[in-house]
Scaffold this motif. Structure first.
Motif, PDB file in Angstrom:
ATOM      1  N   ILE A  44       1.066   4.092  -2.927  1.00 27.40           N
ATOM      2  CA  ILE A  44       0.798   5.497  -2.597  1.00 27.40           C
ATOM      3  C   ILE A  44       1.981   6.376  -3.009  1.00 27.40           C
ATOM      4  O   ILE A  44       1.792   7.455  -3.583  1.00 27.40           O
TER       5      ILE A  44
ATOM      6  N   THR B  65       1.666  12.139  -9.496  1.00 28.57           N
ATOM      7  CA  THR B  65       0.907  13.380  -9.350  1.00 28.57           C
ATOM      8  C   THR B  65       1.840  14.589  -9.362  1.00 28.57           C
ATOM      9  O   THR B  65       1.583  15.590 -10.041  1.00 28.57           O
TER      10      THR B  65
ATOM     11  N   LEU C 132       0.831  -1.203   0.000  1.00 24.92           N
ATOM     12  CA  LEU C 132       0.000   0.000   0.000  1.00 24.92           C
ATOM     13  C   LEU C 132       0.873   1.264   0.000  1.00 24.92           C
ATOM     14  O   LEU C 132       0.618   2.201  -0.768  1.00 24.92           O
ATOM     15  N   LEU C 133       1.916   1.283   0.835  1.00 21.72           N
ATOM     16  CA  LEU C 133       2.797   2.447   0.885  1.00 21.72           C
ATOM     17  C   LEU C 133       3.556   2.638  -0.431  1.00 21.72           C
ATOM     18  O   LEU C 133       3.752   3.776  -0.881  1.00 21.72           O
TER      19      LEU C 133
ATOM     20  N   LEU D  13       1.908   6.808  -6.758  1.00 19.17           N
ATOM     21  CA  LEU D  13       0.839   7.719  -7.169  1.00 19.17           C
ATOM     22  C   LEU D  13       1.178   9.173  -6.843  1.00 19.17           C
ATOM     23  O   LEU D  13       0.923  10.072  -7.652  1.00 19.17           O
ATOM     24  N   LEU D  14       1.743   9.392  -5.663  1.00 17.98           N
ATOM     25  CA  LEU D  14       2.153  10.752  -5.304  1.00 17.98           C
ATOM     26  C   LEU D  14       3.244  11.268  -6.236  1.00 17.98           C
ATOM     27  O   LEU D  14       3.214  12.427  -6.667  1.00 17.98           O
TER      28      LEU D  14
END
Length: 86
Positions: free
Chosen positions: A11, A18, A7-8, A14-15
């Motif tokens: 994330i 972005t 999960l980390l 994705l960050l």
């Protein structure tokens, strides 16, 4: 790899994507070299995370320490350039 680590990692990727997109928009609007350095740094960070994830999931069988460390140094140098050029 545990569920929290997966999960980390997702994330973080994705960050980074972005921030790559935001830097791209900033560069297109301003054409500031600092924004270009940030764009490249976040893109390299995303690539680094993908390589790490593939390595952990056994998608890459080779030792990737040199590649990962080189990407980290490049990302940090680009951050320094972005701040220095500002």
């Amino acid at each position: 790899m545990g569920m929290i680590e997966i999960l980390l990692t997702v994330i973080a990727m994705l960050l980074a994507l972005t921030l790559t997109g935001v830097s791209f928009i900033a560069y297109r609007k301003s054409h500031l070299r600092a924004a270009l350095y940030l764009l490249i740094a976040f893109l390299l960070f995303t690539i680094k995370k993908v390589i790490e994830a593939l390595s952990i999931s056994k998608g890459i069988e080779k030792d990737i320490g040199l590649v990962i460390n080189s990407l980290e140094v490049l990302v940090l140098l680009l951050f320094i350039l972005a701040l220095w050029r500002r």
